[in-house]
Design a protein around this motif. Structure first.
Motif, short mmCIF file in Angstrom:
data_model
loop_
_atom_site.label_atom_id
_atom_site.label_comp_id
_atom_site.label_asym_id
_atom_site.label_seq_id
_atom_site.Cartn_x
_atom_site.Cartn_y
_atom_site.Cartn_z
N VAL A 33 7.14 13.39 -22.13
CA VAL A 33 7.29 13.99 -23.47
C VAL A 33 8.27 13.16 -24.28
N LYS A 34 8.06 13.18 -25.58
CA LYS A 34 8.94 12.47 -26.50
C LYS A 34 10.08 13.38 -26.95
N GLU A 37 9.77 16.92 -28.71
CA GLU A 37 8.47 17.50 -28.40
C GLU A 37 8.64 18.84 -27.69
N ASP A 97 12.22 22.48 -25.53
CA ASP A 97 11.85 21.17 -26.06
C ASP A 97 12.69 20.08 -25.43
#
Length: 201
Positions: A33-34, A37, A97
């Motif tokens: 994941v960035k 995100e 996140d």
């Protein structure tokens, strides 16, 4: 794919045979994941337990004014998820996140149930995780009720020593329950508890 960190976490509590390791890892999914995100939004059902192989995640709730209340940071080697939603299969209350680009190892609730039956010793490992999570939640609740902001900040530093110089004061403030302005003034007033922060918002 390197699963060593996950296997090290498991080996602290249970010993697996080689075939058991491989069988368990066959249920594990890799997800990259960035930064910023989302893995989970409030109102969604949490289907996965998430192990942070690298990077860092956070779980939090938001009030109507958009203020974040961070429940947990999950740096490398930590598990994270909305436990209420994962267990009850009901919509959760947490957002999760990524604070940085991260690599995660996921295991679904369906596969967790399979692991419990096929490798019973995992019942003990995940029970230990659940007990630690409960203790941590209760401890945080008591700290928020009884400790001053400076003491809560010191508890943050003790709990997350690897994050002190990696996350912004805004993130720390949301964890200890104060505004960023209050935290900045507190750290400026008392250099003994001050640290250098990189702004990674």
């Amino acid at each position: 794919m390197n699963h060593n960190l996950l296997l090290e976490s498991i080996s602290k509590h249970i010993q697996l045979e080689d075939n058991e390791q491989q069988h368990f890892l066959s249920y594990v999914q890799v997800k990259k994941v960035k930064k910023k995100e989302y893995l989970l939004m409030e109102g969604e059902v949490n289907h996965y337990a998430m192990f942070v192989n690298s990077g860092c995640l956070r779980s939090y709730t938001m009030d109507k004014n958009g203020f974040h209340y961070i429940q947990q940071f999950a740096p490398e080697g930590w598990w994270i998820g909305d436990m209420y939603s994962l267990i009850t299969k009901e919509p959760g209350k947490l957002c999760i996140d990524a604070l940085f680009d991260s690599e995660l190892l996921l295991i679904s609730r369906v596969n967790l149930d399979r692991v419990y039956k096929e490798i019973p010793k995992f019942n003990f490992y995940f029970r230990v995780l659940a007990e630690k999570s409960l203790v941590s939640f209760q401890t945080r609740a008591m700290e928020n009720l009884s400790l001053h902001a400076k003491e809560r900040y010191e508890k943050f530093c003790f709990r997350y020593p690897t994050l002190i110089d990696k996350i912004s004061q805004k993130q720390v403030a949301a964890y200890i329950g104060v505004t960023p302005e209050f935290l900045s003034k507190m750290l400026h007033k008392d250099p003994k508890v001050n640290s250098d922060f990189f702004d990674v918002d």
